[in-house]
Design a protein around this motif. Sequence first.
Motif, PDB file in Angstrom:
ATOM      1  N   LEU A 203       0.826  -1.194   0.000  1.00 17.97           N
ATOM      2  CA  LEU A 203       0.000   0.000   0.000  1.00 17.97           C
ATOM      3  C   LEU A 203       0.864   1.248   0.000  1.00 17.97           C
ATOM      4  O   LEU A 203       1.865   1.329   0.718  1.00 17.97           O
ATOM      5  CB  LEU A 203      -0.906   0.004   1.236  1.00 17.97           C
ATOM      6  CG  LEU A 203      -1.803  -1.217   1.416  1.00 17.97           C
ATOM      7  CD1 LEU A 203      -2.514  -1.149   2.766  1.00 17.97           C
ATOM      8  CD2 LEU A 203      -2.819  -1.314   0.284  1.00 17.97           C
ATOM      9  N   VAL A 215      -4.357  -9.257   2.772  1.00 17.62           N
ATOM     10  CA  VAL A 215      -5.801  -9.034   2.684  1.00 17.62           C
ATOM     11  C   VAL A 215      -6.490 -10.382   2.503  1.00 17.62           C
ATOM     12  O   VAL A 215      -6.151 -11.140   1.586  1.00 17.62           O
ATOM     13  CB  VAL A 215      -6.164  -8.107   1.511  1.00 17.62           C
ATOM     14  CG1 VAL A 215      -7.680  -7.902   1.437  1.00 17.62           C
ATOM     15  CG2 VAL A 215      -5.458  -6.766   1.640  1.00 17.62           C
ATOM     16  N   ILE A 226      -7.578  -7.360   7.202  1.00 19.32           N
ATOM     17  CA  ILE A 226      -6.466  -6.619   6.601  1.00 19.32           C
ATOM     18  C   ILE A 226      -5.414  -6.474   7.695  1.00 19.32           C
ATOM     19  O   ILE A 226      -5.684  -5.907   8.749  1.00 19.32           O
ATOM     20  CB  ILE A 226      -6.888  -5.223   6.109  1.00 19.32           C
ATOM     21  CG1 ILE A 226      -7.986  -5.326   5.053  1.00 19.32           C
ATOM     22  CG2 ILE A 226      -5.678  -4.475   5.546  1.00 19.32           C
ATOM     23  CD1 ILE A 226      -8.525  -3.968   4.608  1.00 19.32           C
ATOM     24  N   ALA A 245      -6.808   0.462   9.139  1.00 20.83           N
ATOM     25  CA  ALA A 245      -6.976  -0.559   8.100  1.00 20.83           C
ATOM     26  C   ALA A 245      -8.080  -1.545   8.462  1.00 20.83           C
ATOM     27  O   ALA A 245      -8.875  -1.957   7.599  1.00 20.83           O
ATOM     28  CB  ALA A 245      -5.660  -1.297   7.865  1.00 20.83           C
ATOM     29  N   LEU A 278      -6.085   1.309  -0.566  1.00 21.60           N
ATOM     30  CA  LEU A 278      -6.711   0.019  -0.285  1.00 21.60           C
ATOM     31  C   LEU A 278      -7.678  -0.373  -1.399  1.00 21.60           C
ATOM     32  O   LEU A 278      -7.755  -1.549  -1.773  1.00 21.60           O
ATOM     33  CB  LEU A 278      -7.446   0.075   1.047  1.00 21.60           C
ATOM     34  CG  LEU A 278      -6.629  -0.277   2.288  1.00 21.60           C
ATOM     35  CD1 LEU A 278      -7.431  -0.014   3.553  1.00 21.60           C
ATOM     36  CD2 LEU A 278      -6.186  -1.737   2.244  1.00 21.60           C
ATOM     37  N   TYR A 282      -7.245  -3.801  -3.267  1.00 19.66           N
ATOM     38  CA  TYR A 282      -8.305  -4.795  -3.087  1.00 19.66           C
ATOM     39  C   TYR A 282      -8.967  -5.169  -4.407  1.00 19.66           C
ATOM     40  O   TYR A 282      -9.167  -6.359  -4.691  1.00 19.66           O
ATOM     41  CB  TYR A 282      -9.355  -4.252  -2.108  1.00 19.66           C
ATOM     42  CG  TYR A 282     -10.657  -5.012  -2.162  1.00 19.66           C
ATOM     43  CD1 TYR A 282     -10.740  -6.326  -1.708  1.00 19.66           C
ATOM     44  CD2 TYR A 282     -11.802  -4.426  -2.700  1.00 19.66           C
ATOM     45  CE1 TYR A 282     -11.930  -7.032  -1.785  1.00 19.66           C
ATOM     46  CE2 TYR A 282     -12.990  -5.117  -2.768  1.00 19.66           C
ATOM     47  CZ  TYR A 282     -13.054  -6.419  -2.319  1.00 19.66           C
ATOM     48  OH  TYR A 282     -14.235  -7.115  -2.399  1.00 19.66           O
TER      49      TYR A 282
END
Length: 303
Positions: A203, A215, A226, A245, A278, A282
């Motif tokens: 990240l 994740v 996470i 997070a 994120l 993701y």
Amino acid sequence: MTRASLVILCCLAPALAVAGAPAEVGDAAHGEALFRLHCAGCHGADGTGGGYLAPSLKSPAPGNLRDPAYAIQRTEQDLFDAIAKGGAATGHHFSMPAFGDDLGALDLWDVVAFLRRGQVQIADYFPAAARYTAKVFAIDADGKKRLEPVLGSLSDEEARVPVAIVFGGQKAGDVPLFVTQAPRQLDTLKPKEKAGYLAFVTLAWPGGKPVPATVAFDREGVISAIRLAAGALPDKELAKAQKLASGYEGQGSKKGPYKELKPPKGAGKEAAEVTKALTRAYLRVLEGAIMFDKEERERHWAD
């Protein structure tokens, strides 16, 4: 061959690591000493690839043996064989020497234990995991089209994502079994037993610090966990970042159209940057999971 020559050749090996099996298979402390002697010149003392000879080695560059994305795709036996037999005999770079003639089996297992130490475990995220497989998936044109409204265009590197797929049904005391990408092995994985997915991302954290994270999300794409990597930030800062997070857990879905994740209630100013980072991470790994689902449907179309 001299020890110095062995050190230089060892550093040319590709990244190998392990996961999904018992935490220790040997004496990790002794294995660390052996690793520092034979491979640290290129792979670095910690195995991440930053040894003093690394800048002069480009084809291939020394592998990061601590990368969890590689770890999740290897077993202890894989790593043992690569160290003992060398690259040419195990499908890796030919310059990786065979240490089996210089080190005993117990020594080799100690090195494996060192490389295994601290690696992410499937059971940390899926306690009932019985089997899992993993692969670097290439997001196809349909996936890129779904992602474009939220993420824009993807680079070739971003379009390749490593994802582990986890299947349930574990009996008490069982260790999750790694299933290779061989077709007959994959056929043993039953779609109805699929528990979820695990992926490793980096990240772009506020302040410009790249933060590795794991994740996990369920079979429908909902984020279940996470976790930021230990040591990625100073302790107090990491605790605060982890709390932020974790606030994104429970979000996400495979169902389109895709949307940006929502910042947790009461989050500070940095939440906007975290949300963007994120979301990008993701949705990319979610598409990787969908690539597996597509392959799975093709394998089981006649079931």
